[in-house]
Design an enzyme around this catalytic site. Structure first.
Site, PDB file in Angstrom:
ATOM      1  N   LEU A   1      72.465  -2.730 -25.400  1.00  0.00           N
ATOM      2  CA  LEU A   1      73.698  -3.509 -25.568  1.00  0.00           C
ATOM      3  C   LEU A   1      74.432  -3.657 -24.236  1.00  0.00           C
ATOM      4  O   LEU A   1      75.484  -3.087 -24.023  1.00  0.00           O
ATOM      5  CB  LEU A   1      74.604  -2.861 -26.625  1.00  0.00           C
ATOM      6  CG  LEU A   1      74.065  -2.856 -28.051  1.00  0.00           C
ATOM      7  CD1 LEU A   1      75.068  -2.214 -28.997  1.00  0.00           C
ATOM      8  CD2 LEU A   1      73.720  -4.259 -28.518  1.00  0.00           C
ATOM      9  N   HIS A   2      73.844  -4.442 -23.321  1.00  0.00           N
ATOM     10  CA  HIS A   2      74.547  -4.751 -22.075  1.00  0.00           C
ATOM     11  C   HIS A   2      75.526  -5.886 -22.348  1.00  0.00           C
ATOM     12  O   HIS A   2      75.753  -6.259 -23.503  1.00  0.00           O
ATOM     13  CB  HIS A   2      73.551  -5.071 -20.952  1.00  0.00           C
ATOM     14  CG  HIS A   2      72.738  -6.308 -21.193  1.00  0.00           C
ATOM     15  ND1 HIS A   2      73.166  -7.556 -20.834  1.00  0.00           N
ATOM     16  CD2 HIS A   2      71.528  -6.478 -21.774  1.00  0.00           C
ATOM     17  CE1 HIS A   2      72.256  -8.450 -21.176  1.00  0.00           C
ATOM     18  NE2 HIS A   2      71.247  -7.817 -21.755  1.00  0.00           N
ATOM     19  N   LEU A   3      76.114  -6.479 -21.341  1.00  0.00           N
ATOM     20  CA  LEU A   3      77.248  -7.394 -21.513  1.00  0.00           C
ATOM     21  C   LEU A   3      76.990  -8.578 -22.444  1.00  0.00           C
ATOM     22  O   LEU A   3      77.774  -8.834 -23.345  1.00  0.00           O
ATOM     23  CB  LEU A   3      77.741  -7.889 -20.141  1.00  0.00           C
ATOM     24  CG  LEU A   3      79.043  -8.685 -20.177  1.00  0.00           C
ATOM     25  CD1 LEU A   3      80.152  -7.895 -20.839  1.00  0.00           C
ATOM     26  CD2 LEU A   3      79.445  -9.092 -18.777  1.00  0.00           C
TER      27      LEU A   3
END
Length: 87
Positions: free
Chosen positions: A14-16
């Protein structure tokens, strides 16, 4: 209150970008939307909270929805995560 465990399939976790997609999905619902992960609970309507969870590929999270449209919210959130959050 309803909840369901799902596994994050995104190769980068769950990166940006996927965090933003998850947050936008959560914002569609009136219910409170959170998720439990190994280490705590995150507010799915806050990008900073989602990013702070440091969820990686293969991690299991439990999505929890509580409110008027909790069942619809849970289904939408689970579908979003299982579809890869745009990746």
């Amino acid at each position: 209150m309803v909840s369901k465990k799902v596994t994050v399939k995104n190769p980068t976790g769950l990166h940006l970008r996927p965090a933003g997609i998850l947050c936008n999905e959560a914002m569609k619902y009136q219910s409170q939307v959170t998720f439990d992960y190994d280490g705590g609970t995150a507010n799915a309507k806050s990008v900073l909270s989602v990013l702070g969870a440091c969820v990686k590929c293969g991690d299991e999270i439990e999505i929890i929805c509580e409110g008027k449209d909790e069942q619809t919210a849970l289904e939408g959130m689970v579908n979003a995560v299982e579809s890869g959050l745009g990746e």
